[in-house]
Design an enzyme around this catalytic site. Sequence first.
Site, short mmCIF file in Angstrom:
data_model
loop_
_atom_site.label_atom_id
_atom_site.label_comp_id
_atom_site.label_asym_id
_atom_site.label_seq_id
_atom_site.Cartn_x
_atom_site.Cartn_y
_atom_site.Cartn_z
N ASP A 51 0.86 -1.19 0.00
CA ASP A 51 0.00 0.00 0.00
C ASP A 51 0.89 1.24 0.00
OD1 ASP A 51 -2.37 1.43 0.10
OD2 ASP A 51 -2.50 1.37 2.29
N GLU A 56 2.68 5.08 -4.04
CA GLU A 56 2.66 6.05 -5.15
C GLU A 56 4.02 6.77 -5.37
OE1 GLU A 56 -1.23 4.88 -4.15
OE2 GLU A 56 0.25 5.78 -2.84
N ASP A 109 -9.23 2.82 -2.06
CA ASP A 109 -10.04 3.16 -0.89
C ASP A 109 -11.38 3.74 -1.32
OD1 ASP A 109 -8.00 2.28 0.71
OD2 ASP A 109 -7.17 4.26 1.09
#
Length: 921
Positions: free
Chosen positions: A451, A454, A602
Site C-alpha cells: 500500500d 505512489e 479506498d
Amino acid sequence: MWWRTSVSGVAFAVSSTLFSSLFATVAHVPGVHSVYVDPAVLEACPGYVANKVAVARGGSELRVDLGLPKNAKGCGVFGPDVEKLSLVVTYETATRLHVKIVDANSTRYEVPEDVFPRPKSAFVSPQKSELKFSYTSAPNPFSFTISRARTNEVLFSTKGHAFIFEDQYLRLKTSLPQTANVYGLGEHSHPFRLDTDNGGQGLVRTLWSRDSFGIPQDSNLYGNHPIYIDHRSTGTHGVFLLNSNGMDIKLNQTSARDRSLEYNVIGGVFDFYFFAGSQTNPAAVAQQYAELSGFPAEFPYWGLGFHQCRFGYKNYVNVANVIESYAAAGIPLETMWTDIDYMQDRLIFTVDPQYFPMNRVREIVSHLHANNQKYIVMTDPAVAYHPNSGYEALDRGTELDVFLKNPNGSYHLGVVWPGVTVFPDWFHPKVGEWWNDDKDAGIDIDGVWIDMNEPASFCDFPCTDPYKTAIDGNFPPKRDTEPPAPDAPIFTGSGAASISSRSLGSTHSSAYLSKRQLDESAELPDDKLLVPPYAIGNTVGAISSRTAYTNVVQANNLTQYDTHNLYGSMMSSATRLTRSLSSSPVLPFTGAGKHVGKWLGDNLSTWEQYRLSIAGMLNFASIFNVPMVGSDVCGFGDNTTETLCARWATLGAFNPFFRNHNIDTGISQEFYIWNLTTKAAKSAIDIRYRLLDYLYTGLHEAHVSGTPVLSPLFYSYPKDTATFGIDLQFFYGPSLLVSPVTEENTTSVKFYLPRDSWYEFPGLVTVQSKGEWVTKDNVDYDQIPLHIKGGSILPLRNESAMTTTELRTKPFEIVVAPSSQGTAEGALYLDDGETLNPAQSKTTQVTFEYKNKKLSVKGKFGYDAGFSVGWSKVKVAGVDRAPKNVRVDGRSVQSKYDASTKVLEIEVAIQRLKAFELVLA
C-alpha cells in the site's frame, strides 16, 4: 496481493511564460491545478516538416527527419521547441505498429527497459501488416495517419493538428469519430465507456499517481495506464503511449465539431504502439497489448477464495475472534489479512509487542494453517526516519544506501504513518538485498499486501518542515485502547469479535520528532522539475504534493519527475522477485499485471461506488491486462448498510479478487454481522466456489494468451450497438453473464440480453432473446441474476466447501448449454495450484465439445487430482425430449429428464478425471 511460488467556463490572466502576443492566452487558473490553453493558440503552432525520409529493412522500418519550418521560431508555448526530431516507424508484427518520435540531437528520458522490456527485434513487411502508416508534409505541418490496411479506414490521424515538442511539454492530437466509443485511459472512476462529450465540456484524464481516498471522479487516482481502445461497428483497435511522465489526455476539448483526443505530456518522448485489434473480436486488442506489456501473473488457487481484512483490528484477540466468528457462522474464510495495525508505531517489518506479540501472531497463523487457511499482512514502502535508534530497517537501508535522496545528496523526507520517513529507491542495485533481508524467521505469512506505493506522503507541497507536519498530524497515531493480556485466550469457541472505532485525535510525539531536525534541502528551490511550466491536473495541486519531490535523484541518475508513475510498479516487481510471495499494490503503471494483482483502492460504502466498481474491474481485466482485480467489498470508507453489504457480497463473489475490507472509523462489516449479509455471503460463496475452477481456467488463459477473464458485453457482441455503453453487466469468463441488482432498496433489476440463446443459472431454464431489455423482479438479497451464453460448457465442482483445499477434493459436474445450432464447447485447466510455471506433464488441460447430441471430453491429464476427483454427472440444457438411451463410453447410464426445464441430468460416476464420450440416443 500474492502470486504463485515454486514453494507453497474559465477566467484567466495572461501568463508570464515566453510568448509573442499570439501566444498570450496560456494561464494557470486560480484555484485550479491544471492549465488552460486556448486551442487556437496550439492549433496555430507551425509544427514540423519532413526534411529526409529513409526506408530500411525492406520497408519494415521508416525513418523521417523532422525540423521546424524555415524562418519559424516554433511554438514556444512552454519553452523553446526542439529544433530537430527523429520519427521511426516499425512494422513489428502483423497487428502491431510502433511509432516513436524523439529529439534527434539529444537523449531524453524514456521508460527504462528493465521496467518495461521491449519485445525482441521483429519485423514484418508492410504488405503483411493489418495497419498502414502514411504521412503528409510541406507545405503543411507534418502529420501522420494510421489506417486499416484492408479497408483504408482511418484509425488515428494527426492531420490538421501540428504537434509540439518542447523540453517539458509535448502535445499530439488525433481526430475521433463523431460518436466515438472510447474506453481505458485509467485509472479512473468514470463509467467504462468514457463520456467524451461530458455535457459539452469534454473530458480530461490526468495520469499521475496519487493516494486517492474515496476514488473520486474527475481526478487522477493511484495508477496510470495510457492505453485506450476505440470500438466501432467496423472493428476495434487500441493505442498505447509508452510514457511514464505526468500527462493530461483531453477528449473533445476543442469544439463539438472537432471530436478529438489530445495528449499533453510534461516530459519524455512520444512512443506509440498501435494495435490493429480485430474487425470481429474486440478482445484481440487486449491479447495484442498483453503480447507487448507481458502476460499477467498466474495466481495460486487459494488466492481465489474469500478474504477478510480491516483497518482497525486493534490487537491479536480481535483478529482471532474474527477468524473464529466466520467459522461459527459457517461462512468460508480462506485468508485473513491484517492492515498496519499489527506494526509497532506503524514501523514496517515490526510487530507490536503488546498488541500483536510475535508468539501470539504465530499462534494465529498456526491455527489458520492447521485449518488450510492463509495469512497476509500489509507493508508500506516508507521507512521511519529514526536515526540512531536501533531501528533495523532504517539502519540496514542506510548501510546499503538504498533510500531516495535530494539533489544535494541528503535523504529525502516525507511524512507517512510512522511519522517522518525516507523512501527506498527501487532503482538502487542493492535495494533487493535490503528488501529481502530476513534474518529473523518472523511470521510464516502467505502473501504481502503493498500500500501507499505512489509513493504517498501526508505532507503538502512545499513540505518544508516534515517534523512539524508529523507532530501536527499525530503520526504515528497513539493507540486508544489498552492492550490485551499477553496470555488472553483465543480460539475458545466463543467467536463474536468485538471491534470498535478509533480516533486519530489524540496527540502523540516522541523524542525523534521533538528534535525537529530540518533537512538542509527544506528551502524550496526554483526548480522546473518541481514546478513545470505546464501544470497537469493533479487533484492535490503541485506534482510534488503528498508524494516524493520530483527533483529527487535516484541511483541511476533518473529523477522522480520522470519515474514517479513507475514507483509502485518497481516496488511490486521487487517484492515478487525477492520474496517468493505476492503483493497487492495500488498499481501505478502499465505492465505491472505480470507481477501482481490490484484492488480498486479506498472506495466508499455507497451505491454509486458499488456500481462504478464494475467499470473499474472491466478496465483492469479487459484493457489494462490486470485480471486479478476487485474492489473492497461493502466499501472501505464511511459506513455500509446491511442491504448494500448483502448486494456487494453477491457482486464481490464475481470479482476475481474477493475481499471484504473497511476503514477503522467505520462500523464493523464482516459478513457475519447481519443475518441478511450472512445469507447473501453463504449463497454467493457457494456459487463462486463451485465455479472456482472455471475462474481458475480463465485466469490461466489470461496468463498464456492475454484473453480477458472479465469482459464487457460488446466484446462478445461487437455489432450490437446496445451493448457499447453497458457497464452494469459483465461476462465472468467467456460464458457467464452477470447482471447484479444495482439500485438501493429494490429487488428488481433491468438488464440486457443480446440476441442469442441463454440459460438461467443454476436452474438452466432456456431463454431466447431477440436482443432486448429484461426486467427481473423478486431478486432476493442473496441472489444475483446469472445467465450462461448458449454454446458454452462449464465445469463445476459438485458442491462447495469451507476452504479451497477441501474444495479441490470434490468431483466435477459438467454443464452443457447448447447454442441454437445444438453445439457447445468449453475448457478446464488444473494443476497443483501453487507451482510457478509447472511442467506441461504436471498439468491437466481438458477440452469439452458437444455436437450432434454427443459430448466429447478430451485432453491431457498430467495432474493427478486424486481418486475421488472425477466426473460425477453431466447436465445438458435445452433438451426437447428425453432420450431413449444415454451411453458413456458405450455403456448405458442412468439419466433424469425434467420436461418443465428441459434439463437432462446424467449420472456419469467416473472416479478419476479422464477422457470420455457421452452420446444421447
